[in-house]
Each structure stands twice: as C-alpha cells, then as structure tokens.
Design a protein around this motif. Sequence first.
Motif, PDB file in Angstrom:
ATOM      1  N   PHE A 124       0.838  -1.183   0.000  1.00 25.78           N
ATOM      2  CA  PHE A 124       0.000   0.000   0.000  1.00 25.78           C
ATOM      3  C   PHE A 124       0.881   1.243   0.000  1.00 25.78           C
ATOM      4  CE2 PHE A 124      -2.334  -3.397   2.094  1.00 25.78           C
ATOM      5  CZ  PHE A 124      -3.594  -3.327   1.510  1.00 25.78           C
ATOM      6  N   ASP A 125       0.298   2.365  -0.548  1.00 29.98           N
ATOM      7  CA  ASP A 125       1.025   3.635  -0.401  1.00 29.98           C
ATOM      8  C   ASP A 125       0.621   4.280   0.902  1.00 29.98           C
ATOM      9  OD1 ASP A 125      -1.500   4.641  -0.835  1.00 29.98           O
ATOM     10  OD2 ASP A 125      -1.075   5.489  -2.819  1.00 29.98           O
ATOM     11  N   GLU A 126       1.166   5.454   1.139  1.00 28.43           N
ATOM     12  CA  GLU A 126       0.929   6.104   2.423  1.00 28.43           C
ATOM     13  C   GLU A 126      -0.519   6.537   2.600  1.00 28.43           C
ATOM     14  OE1 GLU A 126       2.833  10.025   2.616  1.00 28.43           O
ATOM     15  OE2 GLU A 126       3.462   9.666   0.545  1.00 28.43           O
ATOM     16  N   TYR A 127      -1.271   6.571   1.509  1.00 29.59           N
ATOM     17  CA  TYR A 127      -2.669   6.954   1.598  1.00 29.59           C
ATOM     18  C   TYR A 127      -3.589   5.743   1.665  1.00 29.59           C
ATOM     19  CZ  TYR A 127      -0.595  11.310   0.036  1.00 29.59           C
ATOM     20  OH  TYR A 127       0.195  12.417  -0.063  1.00 29.59           O
ATOM     21  N   GLY A 128      -3.005   4.513   1.784  1.00 28.35           N
ATOM     22  CA  GLY A 128      -3.786   3.306   1.917  1.00 28.35           C
ATOM     23  C   GLY A 128      -4.237   2.713   0.613  1.00 28.35           C
ATOM     24  N   LYS A 129      -3.726   3.207  -0.512  1.00 29.28           N
ATOM     25  CA  LYS A 129      -4.101   2.676  -1.804  1.00 29.28           C
ATOM     26  C   LYS A 129      -3.233   1.476  -2.129  1.00 29.28           C
ATOM     27  CE  LYS A 129      -4.318   3.855  -6.694  1.00 29.28           C
ATOM     28  NZ  LYS A 129      -4.066   4.898  -7.724  1.00 29.28           N
ATOM     29  N   GLU A 130      -3.914   0.373  -2.512  1.00 33.21           N
ATOM     30  CA  GLU A 130      -3.161  -0.834  -2.832  1.00 33.21           C
ATOM     31  C   GLU A 130      -2.433  -0.657  -4.162  1.00 33.21           C
ATOM     32  OE1 GLU A 130      -3.910  -5.624  -3.637  1.00 33.21           O
ATOM     33  OE2 GLU A 130      -5.534  -4.345  -2.868  1.00 33.21           O
ATOM     34  N   LEU A 131      -1.176  -1.056  -4.190  1.00 35.27           N
ATOM     35  CA  LEU A 131      -0.338  -0.940  -5.375  1.00 35.27           C
ATOM     36  C   LEU A 131      -0.147  -2.319  -5.965  1.00 35.27           C
ATOM     37  CD1 LEU A 131       2.370   1.500  -3.918  1.00 35.27           C
ATOM     38  CD2 LEU A 131       0.248   2.073  -5.124  1.00 35.27           C
ATOM     39  N   ALA A 135       4.352   1.877  -8.317  1.00 35.08           N
ATOM     40  CA  ALA A 135       4.180   2.786  -7.197  1.00 35.08           C
ATOM     41  C   ALA A 135       4.458   4.200  -7.686  1.00 35.08           C
ATOM     42  CB  ALA A 135       5.125   2.428  -6.058  1.00 35.08           C
ATOM     43  N   GLY A 136       3.528   5.065  -7.391  1.00 33.34           N
ATOM     44  CA  GLY A 136       3.736   6.439  -7.823  1.00 33.34           C
ATOM     45  C   GLY A 136       2.710   6.845  -8.869  1.00 33.34           C
ATOM     46  N   PRO A 137       3.009   7.890  -9.647  1.00 35.25           N
ATOM     47  CA  PRO A 137       4.309   8.572  -9.684  1.00 35.25           C
ATOM     48  C   PRO A 137       4.514   9.516  -8.494  1.00 35.25           C
ATOM     49  CG  PRO A 137       2.795   9.612 -11.224  1.00 35.25           C
ATOM     50  CD  PRO A 137       2.078   8.436 -10.660  1.00 35.25           C
ATOM     51  N   TYR A 138       5.776   9.566  -8.079  1.00 33.47           N
ATOM     52  CA  TYR A 138       6.199  10.476  -7.030  1.00 33.47           C
ATOM     53  C   TYR A 138       7.017  11.609  -7.637  1.00 33.47           C
ATOM     54  CZ  TYR A 138       4.797   6.434  -4.232  1.00 33.47           C
ATOM     55  OH  TYR A 138       4.088   5.402  -3.692  1.00 33.47           O
ATOM     56  N   HIS A 139       7.341  12.589  -6.847  1.00 33.34           N
ATOM     57  CA  HIS A 139       8.036  13.772  -7.321  1.00 33.34           C
ATOM     58  C   HIS A 139       9.516  13.690  -6.964  1.00 33.34           C
ATOM     59  CE1 HIS A 139       3.846  15.118  -7.312  1.00 33.34           C
ATOM     60  NE2 HIS A 139       4.216  16.050  -8.186  1.00 33.34           N
ATOM     61  N   GLU A 140      10.304  14.091  -7.933  1.00 33.95           N
ATOM     62  CA  GLU A 140      11.744  14.164  -7.700  1.00 33.95           C
ATOM     63  C   GLU A 140      12.009  15.155  -6.570  1.00 33.95           C
ATOM     64  OE1 GLU A 140      15.873  15.420 -10.057  1.00 33.95           O
ATOM     65  OE2 GLU A 140      13.909  15.694 -11.006  1.00 33.95           O
ATOM     66  N   ILE A 147       4.159   0.515   2.122  1.00 34.29           N
ATOM     67  CA  ILE A 147       3.762  -0.285   3.287  1.00 34.29           C
ATOM     68  C   ILE A 147       3.458  -1.697   2.814  1.00 34.29           C
ATOM     69  CG2 ILE A 147       2.096  -0.512   5.164  1.00 34.29           C
ATOM     70  CD1 ILE A 147       1.629   2.514   4.906  1.00 34.29           C
ATOM     71  N   CYS A 148       4.166  -2.703   3.392  1.00 33.31           N
ATOM     72  CA  CYS A 148       3.976  -4.113   3.058  1.00 33.31           C
ATOM     73  C   CYS A 148       3.163  -4.783   4.176  1.00 33.31           C
ATOM     74  CB  CYS A 148       5.316  -4.813   2.911  1.00 33.31           C
ATOM     75  SG  CYS A 148       5.176  -6.561   2.461  1.00 33.31           S
ATOM     76  N   SER A 149       2.051  -5.389   3.822  1.00 35.02           N
ATOM     77  CA  SER A 149       1.162  -6.017   4.795  1.00 35.02           C
ATOM     78  C   SER A 149       1.078  -7.512   4.496  1.00 35.02           C
ATOM     79  CB  SER A 149      -0.226  -5.380   4.723  1.00 35.02           C
ATOM     80  OG  SER A 149      -1.104  -6.000   5.618  1.00 35.02           O
ATOM     81  N   VAL A 150       1.241  -8.366   5.591  1.00 30.06           N
ATOM     82  CA  VAL A 150       1.225  -9.825   5.451  1.00 30.06           C
ATOM     83  C   VAL A 150       0.243 -10.393   6.494  1.00 30.06           C
ATOM     84  CG1 VAL A 150       2.575 -11.954   5.584  1.00 30.06           C
ATOM     85  CG2 VAL A 150       3.614  -9.844   4.684  1.00 30.06           C
ATOM     86  N   LYS A 151      -0.599 -11.299   6.028  1.00 32.77           N
ATOM     87  CA  LYS A 151      -1.576 -11.932   6.911  1.00 32.77           C
ATOM     88  C   LYS A 151      -1.208 -13.396   7.137  1.00 32.77           C
ATOM     89  CE  LYS A 151      -5.585  -9.138   5.561  1.00 32.77           C
ATOM     90  NZ  LYS A 151      -6.955  -9.186   5.013  1.00 32.77           N
ATOM     91  N   GLY A 152      -1.500 -13.873   8.392  1.00 34.36           N
ATOM     92  CA  GLY A 152      -1.370 -15.278   8.721  1.00 34.36           C
ATOM     93  C   GLY A 152       0.078 -15.740   8.782  1.00 34.36           C
ATOM     94  N   GLY A 153       0.178 -17.084   8.738  1.00 38.03           N
ATOM     95  CA  GLY A 153       1.482 -17.703   8.802  1.00 38.03           C
ATOM     96  C   GLY A 153       1.768 -18.296  10.178  1.00 38.03           C
ATOM     97  N   TYR A 154       2.150 -19.601  10.165  1.00 38.42           N
ATOM     98  CA  TYR A 154       2.584 -20.266  11.403  1.00 38.42           C
ATOM     99  C   TYR A 154       3.774 -21.155  11.075  1.00 38.42           C
ATOM    100  CZ  TYR A 154       2.610 -22.989  15.671  1.00 38.42           C
ATOM    101  OH  TYR A 154       2.997 -23.584  16.838  1.00 38.42           O
TER     102      TYR A 154
END
Length: 773
Positions: A124-131, A135-140, A147-154
């Motif tokens: 996700f970007d900083e505004y919560g939009k899934e990428l 990613a972007g475009p951002y400004h020079e 933001i990397c989000s991971v669910k589950g796992g054992y």
Amino acid sequence: VVTSPVAATVTRVPAIVGGEADMPCDIRPPMHNDSLLLVVWYRDDNPVYSYDTRVPGPSAHWVDEAYNGRAHWHSKPTAGLRMHEIKSRDRAIYRCRVDFHVSPTRNYKIALDVIELPSKPVIFDEYGKELSNTAGPYHEGGEFKLICSVKGGYPTPRIQWLQGDSVLATLSAGEHSAPTRSLTLVIRNATRAHLGALYTCTADNTLLASPQKTTVKVDLFLKPLAVEIISREQPLSVGRKSELWCKTTGARPPATITWWLGGKKIDAITKESGIQDVNETESLLQWMPSKEHNGQVLTCRAEHSNFNHSSIESKLPLNVYYMPEATIHLGAKMNPNDIEEGDDVYFGCKVDANPPAYKVVWEHNGVLLQHNPANGVIVTGNTNLALRNVSRLQAGLYTCTASNVEGDGKSPHLHMQVVYRPLCQRKEMKIIGAALQEPTTVTCEVDAFPPPDTFEWTLNNSAGSIKVDPDRFTIEAKEGKSLLTYTPVSDVDYGTLSCRATNLAGQQVAPCVYTLLPATRPDPPTNCTVYNLTDDSLDLICLPGYEGGLQCVYVVEVWAAEGLVVNASNGGALWNLRRLGSNRQLRLIVYAANARGRSEHVTFTVETAVRLAPRTEPQEAWEVNWALGVFLGAALTIAFVLCLALIASRIRHRSRDYEVTLPSIKNQKVIVQKRNSPQADDKNPDLIPLSKGVTEGPPDPPLYSAIAQPKNSNSAHSLQRTQTPVTPISSHAHYTDMQNDTGRSMINGAMRSHREIVTTRTPLLAAHQESCV
C-alpha cells in the motif's frame, strides 16, 4: 508380548499445509531369527493407522477415517507413514509402536510440525491505496512510503524489504505477533536513480518453501534539467518570418515549453521526441518581429505542471533590423507661420533606424536637394538642412529620407509656407475685347501668401489715370482674385486696366495689366497642317489668329461631293477627325467664331488614302513566283551585259594603235536640269506650302484706329497663302518661302520646282511634339 518403554527422544518432522510428510518408524528386528508382527500408529494414544503382517492382502492395513486416503504405509527405502494433503489440524505428536514375534515391542515418538505459510504480501502507499505493479508517480526531491502487509502464517513469518539483493528493512518473526503484520519502507529525497527502481516485499517462515513476495516499480516525475535556444538566427528583420528553436531535456513526462517576450506569451509549435525515455522536447517559434521587439529579451521557459518552482529559462537578447523612420521638423525657435522671403530656415531630421542609417537625403516637392552653399542650400551632418535667404519658390513640401540595409524610410512631408507679396498669375498683358454699352468682366488673379485682403483697380486712358470705385469690383480673398465689371460708354473708356493686391507682406509691386479694346470678330486661323492622314482619318492643327478680345471657338467643316461629312468645334485650333471614308476628295473649311461673329474661312482640299484589301494566299504565291522570275531575268541580263563588255574591251585593246585622241574642252559647263514633279508635290498632304513673309510671333492685335474703321480682312483663304509664324521657344525651327498656286517659281528665267524639309514645333501639342515633312 514384551513392551518397551516409549522412546524419550522425539523426532520432529516439518510439513507444509497441503504438502506431504514422511514420519519414520524403524521396523527392523533386533535379532536375526525374529520378524515384524504388527505396526500401530497412535495420535494422542488413539490409533490412527495399523499394519498387520499376519493378514494377507490390503486387509492388513487399517486407517482411521480422519486419515482415510491421506495416510499410507511404505517400507522402502525406509519404513514409515506417509501423509498427503497435510492440514493444520494434523499438527500433533504421533507414536509408532512396532511388535515382533520374539523381540520386545518398540515405540517411537514423532512430532509433526505443520507449517502454515503466510499470505502473499500486499503493498500500500501512504494513503492506503493498494499498489499492484507500479508505485507512484512520485516527485523528484520528495518523499514517499511503501507499506507491506502480510496476513497469517505459522510460525510467525519474517517480513523484509529488498532492492535487488540488498535488504532495506526487516520485521523479524518475534516482533509484533498479530494476525496481520506490516513493514513500512520510507524513501526520502527521491532522485533520478529511484525512477524505475524495483522494491520487493518478502514474507517467509520456513525453508521448505520459497518466501512469499510482491514487487512494485517506482514511477517518478522529473524536473527539466536543461533548456536552450538552439537556433539563434541574428539579426532579425521586421516583416520577415523568423524561426527559432528551443530544446529542453530531462523532464518526465516531457516539459511544457513557452515563449515570452515583454511579459507576454507568444504562441509556438511544440514537438516532443518520439524516443521513449529520452525526455526531450523541442519548440519552434515562427513569428514576425516588429520594431518594438528590438532590444527586448526573448525567453524560452521550460516547466513541469506537477512541480512548483521547477521552471528554467533560456534568454536571447533580440537584435531586430528595421527600416528607418524619419521625422522632419523645423529648427528651434522658428515660427512656421512667420517665414518671409529673405529669412534663413533650418530643418532637422530625426531618424530611428537599426542598423543606423548610412545616408539621409532631402527633397523639395519630390526633387532631390544637393549641398550647394552658393545657392543657399547647406546640408550638415546629413540630418540638418539650412536654407539661406529663402524665396517664395522654395515654399512647398519638404521631406527627408534615411536609408539602411533594410530599405529607405521617408518622413511625412512638412509644408513650408513663405510669406510674399502678391504677384500676377499671368505675366503677359491680357487683351480684353469689350463692346460699347455692354458690361465686361475682367478677372485679376494673383499668387500670394497669405491670400490678399484688398485689391485696387486703376484705369489709364487718354483722359489720365482714374481709380476704380471699390463698389464696381468684388474680392474673393481665398481664391486670390478680384472681378471687375466694366461697361465702356464711349471710345474714351478704352485703355489699360491695372490691379494691385495687398496682403500681410505688403502691396503688389508690379500690377496686373489688361488692355481694353473694342470687341471684334476674330481673325481666321493660319498655317494649317494636316498630318497622320490615313484611309479614314486625319489630324489637323492651325495657328490661331487674333481672337477679337473675346472667348473664341474654332470650327472645321469637312465636305465631300455628296455633302457635309464632319462638323467639329474645339476651344483650340486642333482637331482629330475620324470616319472620313477612304479614297475620297475632301474639302476642309476652317474658321474661328466669337460673340461678335465669324472669321473669314480658310479652305483647302485633301484626299484620303485607298484602303488596301487583305492579301490572299494565291496572291502571295503569285507575287513570290513573279519576284523569283524577275530576279532570274535580271541575273541573266547582267551576265549577258558583262559578256558584251568583255568582248568590246578586247576589240578596243586590239585597235589601240589606230585610235585618234581628241583634245579636251576645258571649262566646259554641263547644266543638268532636275526633273520636276509638281503634280506629285501638290497631291502630298504632308507638305507645308511656302510663304513669303516670316513673322516674329503670333499676330499682334490691330490698333484701335484700325479696329474702329471698317476694313477687309487680308487673311489667307487657302493653305498655299498662309503664313508660317516663328515658334519663339525653339531655335531649331526652319521656315519656307512663298510658293505660287502651282508650287513652282521662276529662277534665271527657268521654271524650277523644289522641295524642302520643314520641321515645325507646335506649342498647342503636348510635350513639344515636332513634325518633320
């Protein structure tokens, strides 16, 4: 059966949900004379699988319902229980019991560690939009977060941010145990190196499977790096189309190029590069520079709409060539309304030009003025003109013209007016015919500046000088003339009228003089000449005689055998006669007429030419054949004559010794008489017959005594008896002698005809045309 205690050691077998697991169990007997009897698998002391060697066939295997189809016994290469499609609920400690025929029972503990893989990372970007991929475009130069989000796992997975093989950030398994775990990557002061960079987020909790990963590519807005006006065509010219190119690089997406001049935007054509990732933009400016653009700075500006304060500029000072603009003015402290004859006048010429003018010329009424101090014309420094001791003839329109490589610039004209006393518009004395007891209007026209405001009339006759009462004349000041209505009562009232005008400069010095004579009928025209005679037209010109002091009309009548052909009148003795007919004998009658009557007639005859028929092809062929025959005949005749001459020469040569020489007769005069062709001369309409007398100008008006008495006109009545006056303005005129009616004169008792070349210049024709006959 002897049962051994459960083994204290636990063998751990990892397995991934959905995968397979092999739980080993050693079934080898400890003695050589022993063999396997029974194998039973327990989960939490509950049997789940058994294998009895005593039962033949598939019935030897038993499986608990929960593991039906998923658990299988295998003995090779190593004995154990293989489980398929591992589920998370299969996680437990299993015990394998092995029974032998002789040896005691053995037990093994196996812990099945079922591993649950984490979900695929979501970025996700900083505004919560899934990428997804980008990613972007951002400004020079700016900052962005991933933001990397991971669910589950054992067991709890480890999360990492990678760029290539470099680990940028890590969230270990022991930190923040929660169903969903996130790891944030922060990039500060983004540079061009971040454009297209790949960032990968991984999540792993076992070595049995590859880490779960998601990759995004960074898109970046870039500022323009450079801008330059690459086509610097200088100098520019007013009125000529100019082209200028501006190029910018480094911007992504391509930058916007604008042209600015004097704070105003100029429209241009923008062209982007067709090559991907070149980030190049060109702009073409096509424009017509004007004079006001000279010295200004042309700006090419490159900017990115997604950046604030990102514009960069390239500037070009303009050098614009233009034609000179000249302005003429009078010198300082000069009053244009108070310039009198004899004053000194000064002019200045202000020139605005680029490049500077290399010359300035002055004109007066369209005539070029040259530096001539002797005549009072002084040109200094090209831009100053001085006129010394000006006269009224120097009044008029003055202009200055400046020149440079772009052309010539002419100033608006300046009208210089010179104040001078009145002068007569006609210098010669005018003769006015006036009848007794009839009013006559006499017009006095003068040239003056400013226009005259008063007039004075004086009558000079045998009784003396008498001033005319102002009530008898009117004044038209704007036109510069006065009209006097005069009525002669008796012969004493004839004489000379003079008028003087007065204006701001003073009274007229030389008066305008008019001679009053009794009005009479006019004298006939003289010296009539026919020219341009064709098969259907002719031109006729005569010299006017005395007009009797009144307005005169000149008339020509053209008569043929059947009657009147043309009757034409004109204010001057000049006619263009048309539609006369071809091959006709015409009689021309010329006379003058005014209010007192007609003059005597001048009569002569002419004959129009024969109209030629159009030539036909058979006639032309016959004429060519006839000409060829004549040529051949002439050639044969010449050859024959030459042969006879050669024979005679040889005979003469043989008889030379017998020839008698006769004495020559000295001083013998041979008179060769010219062949005369009087008839041809008489029929030539372009010949001017000769006259006896030669006068020095147009006929003078008759004396008053001659006019008062009845008289018969002695004017010529035919073309052969007219007089040829001298043209005063030409020193090249030739005159003819009088011829008689037959065109012949007696010389030494013999009749001889002669023809002369006569050139006359007629003042009535425009541009001093001459005719030679």
